[in-house]
Write a protein that holds these residues in place. Structure first.
Motif, mmCIF file in Angstrom:
data_model
loop_
_atom_site.group_PDB
_atom_site.id
_atom_site.type_symbol
_atom_site.label_atom_id
_atom_site.label_comp_id
_atom_site.label_asym_id
_atom_site.label_seq_id
_atom_site.Cartn_x
_atom_site.Cartn_y
_atom_site.Cartn_z
ATOM 1 N N UNK A 172 0.909 -1.126 -0.192
ATOM 2 C CA UNK A 172 0.023 -0.011 -0.051
ATOM 3 C C UNK A 172 0.676 1.341 0.041
ATOM 4 N N UNK A 173 0.302 2.296 -0.614
ATOM 5 C CA UNK A 173 1.106 3.589 -0.589
ATOM 6 C C UNK A 173 1.158 4.323 0.738
ATOM 7 N N UNK A 174 2.315 4.866 1.107
ATOM 8 C CA UNK A 174 2.509 5.688 2.164
ATOM 9 C C UNK A 174 1.628 7.073 2.189
ATOM 10 N N UNK A 175 0.971 7.276 3.120
ATOM 11 C CA UNK A 175 0.458 8.576 3.116
ATOM 12 C C UNK A 175 1.098 9.650 3.978
ATOM 13 N N UNK A 176 1.687 10.489 3.601
ATOM 14 C CA UNK A 176 2.493 11.485 4.335
ATOM 15 C C UNK A 176 2.266 12.924 3.804
ATOM 16 N N UNK A 177 2.777 14.115 4.395
ATOM 17 C CA UNK A 177 2.772 15.319 3.850
ATOM 18 C C UNK A 177 2.965 15.514 2.576
ATOM 19 N N UNK A 178 4.091 14.640 2.109
ATOM 20 C CA UNK A 178 4.578 14.669 0.536
ATOM 21 C C UNK A 178 3.796 14.064 -0.492
ATOM 22 N N UNK A 179 3.180 12.886 -0.113
ATOM 23 C CA UNK A 179 2.532 12.101 -0.998
ATOM 24 C C UNK A 179 1.206 12.713 -1.038
ATOM 25 N N UNK A 180 0.563 13.519 0.126
ATOM 26 C CA UNK A 180 -0.631 14.208 0.140
ATOM 27 C C UNK A 180 -0.620 15.343 -0.785
ATOM 28 N N UNK A 181 0.492 15.853 -0.687
ATOM 29 C CA UNK A 181 0.688 17.263 -1.677
ATOM 30 C C UNK A 181 0.681 16.686 -2.968
ATOM 31 N N UNK A 182 1.444 15.590 -3.528
ATOM 32 C CA UNK A 182 1.511 15.295 -4.859
ATOM 33 C C UNK A 182 0.005 14.872 -5.277
ATOM 34 N N UNK A 183 -0.993 14.200 -4.203
ATOM 35 C CA UNK A 183 -2.011 13.833 -4.547
ATOM 36 C C UNK A 183 -2.866 14.861 -4.913
ATOM 37 N N UNK A 184 -2.503 15.976 -3.989
ATOM 38 C CA UNK A 184 -3.493 17.365 -4.392
ATOM 39 C C UNK A 184 -3.224 17.932 -5.674
ATOM 40 N N UNK A 185 -2.244 17.426 -6.224
ATOM 41 C CA UNK A 185 -1.768 17.970 -7.579
ATOM 42 C C UNK A 185 -2.298 16.982 -8.822
ATOM 43 N N UNK A 186 -2.860 15.865 -8.346
ATOM 44 C CA UNK A 186 -3.411 14.983 -9.166
ATOM 45 C C UNK A 186 -2.534 14.027 -9.814
ATOM 46 N N UNK A 187 -1.284 13.819 -8.800
ATOM 47 C CA UNK A 187 -0.335 12.779 -9.192
ATOM 48 C C UNK A 187 -0.620 11.583 -8.584
ATOM 49 N N UNK A 188 -0.725 10.468 -9.289
ATOM 50 C CA UNK A 188 -0.903 9.025 -9.000
ATOM 51 C C UNK A 188 -0.003 8.641 -7.824
ATOM 52 N N UNK A 189 -0.724 7.936 -6.889
ATOM 53 C CA UNK A 189 -0.084 7.268 -5.918
ATOM 54 C C UNK A 189 -0.682 6.054 -5.191
ATOM 55 N N UNK A 190 -0.533 4.913 -6.180
ATOM 56 C CA UNK A 190 -1.191 3.979 -5.905
ATOM 57 C C UNK A 190 -0.389 2.805 -5.120
ATOM 58 N N UNK A 191 0.784 2.682 -4.806
ATOM 59 C CA UNK A 191 1.369 1.747 -4.287
ATOM 60 C C UNK A 191 2.721 2.277 -3.624
ATOM 61 N N UNK A 192 3.413 1.397 -2.795
ATOM 62 C CA UNK A 192 4.424 1.990 -2.384
ATOM 63 C C UNK A 192 5.803 2.159 -3.370
ATOM 64 N N UNK A 193 5.475 1.651 -4.526
ATOM 65 C CA UNK A 193 6.611 2.038 -5.500
ATOM 66 C C UNK A 193 6.638 3.549 -5.796
#
Length: 292
Positions: A241-262
């Motif tokens: 499963x993907x990590x959920x932290x300030x960095x990944x949430x920031x990218x998610x807010x920009x529409x960048x896919x974060x579907x797994x830990x890779x």
């Protein structure tokens, strides 16, 4: 710097750039693993034990947990692995958590056992303090060390087993451990709490896969020039499963896919090593935008 236009970058560009970012991240972690290997005469099981213990310490107690692991010879753990109370006594005692007077019989039992082991094996507790502040009770060092003890109790030559594992599911099953009964009613010695099994949760198991299992496996493949282990590490990150932290949430807010830990490991590398350092001209995404 490019957050206002990053969504226009094509998926094929993201795919190749994430591959490169993750490779860079794992290569950097490989260099860290090699430093530890040089310190213990290239003993892979011991290196894995040090890093696993560090992982169990979380960010707050990582240095102290690694110091604890280094202070206990792996051969001693192997001899004690069938006696859970002795393992708990060793880990908690070396971490400095069995000092003082206790009202609980169980704490007194562990303290007595540790003092015997300490004299017999000339052990010195670590000098680094362990901390309880600013963390959830489930992450208290007492709980994490009790879970680490049961993991040692239930497994032998863990890194060797991981190398030969046929699936990520199999590896995760080995980390599916629960601390012994005393900890169902405690988070700390002498402080009873309501019943709750202290099971190593799915999120923590994923954290161990991401930060210990995959990097050490990748390092092993790199050191021995065996691509199968590097491929397995990458495959397992894709299955975690993907990590959920300030960095990944920031990218998610920009529409960048974060579907797994890779993905999440690649995005963390991008933010820390490129975005924060303004290395836009060296960045696959930055170059793609400049060509538009």
């Amino acid at each position: 710097p490019c957050e206002n236009s990053i969504q226009t970058v094509k998926e094929i560009t993201w795919k190749s750039w994430k591959d490169r970012l993750l490779a860079e991240r794992l290569q950097r972690k490989t260099r860290m693993v090699e430093v530890l290997l040089q310190q213990n005469n290239y003993h892979w099981e011991e290196t894995f034990w040090w890093l696993l213990a560090r992982n169990f310490g979380m960010k707050v107690n990582s240095d102290a947990f690694e110091a604890m692991a280094r202070s206990i010879p792996l051969a001693l753990l192997a001899r004690q692995k069938h006696q859970l109370h002795q393992l708990e006594a060793l880990l908690l005692g070396q971490a400095g958590l069995l000092q003082g007077k206790f009202a609980d019989d169980y704490a007194g039992l562990l303290q007595k056992e540790y003092r015997f082991q300490q004299l017999k094996h000339l052990l010195k507790p670590i000098s680094l303090p362990v901390h309880f502040l600013r963390m959830r009770p489930g992450n208290f060092p007492t709980i994490r060390l009790a879970q680490l003890a049961i993991l040692v109790h239930q497994s032998a030559h863990l890194f060797s087993k991981i190398k030969e594992a046929g699936s990520l599911k199999e590896v995760k099953s080995w980390f599916d451990v629960t601390a012994n009964d005393y900890w169902h009613y405690h988070y700390r010695f002498d402080e009873p709490s309501s019943f709750k099994k202290k099971k190593l949760g799915e999120a923590m198991i994923d954290n161990i896969i991401i930060n210990t299992v995959a990097p050490v496996l990748f390092a092993y493949g790199s050191y021995h020039n065996e691509q199968q282990y590097k491929d397995k590490a990458l495959l397992w990150l894709e299955g975690t499963a993907p990590e959920a932290n300030s960095i990944t949430k920031g990218f998610a807010g920009l529409g960048i896919e974060n579907k797994n830990a890779f993905d999440s490991q690649a995005l963390i590398e991008l933010k820390n090593e490129y975005c924060s350092e303004k290395r836009c001209l060296e960045c696959g995404v930055g170059n793609a935008l400049l060509k538009i």
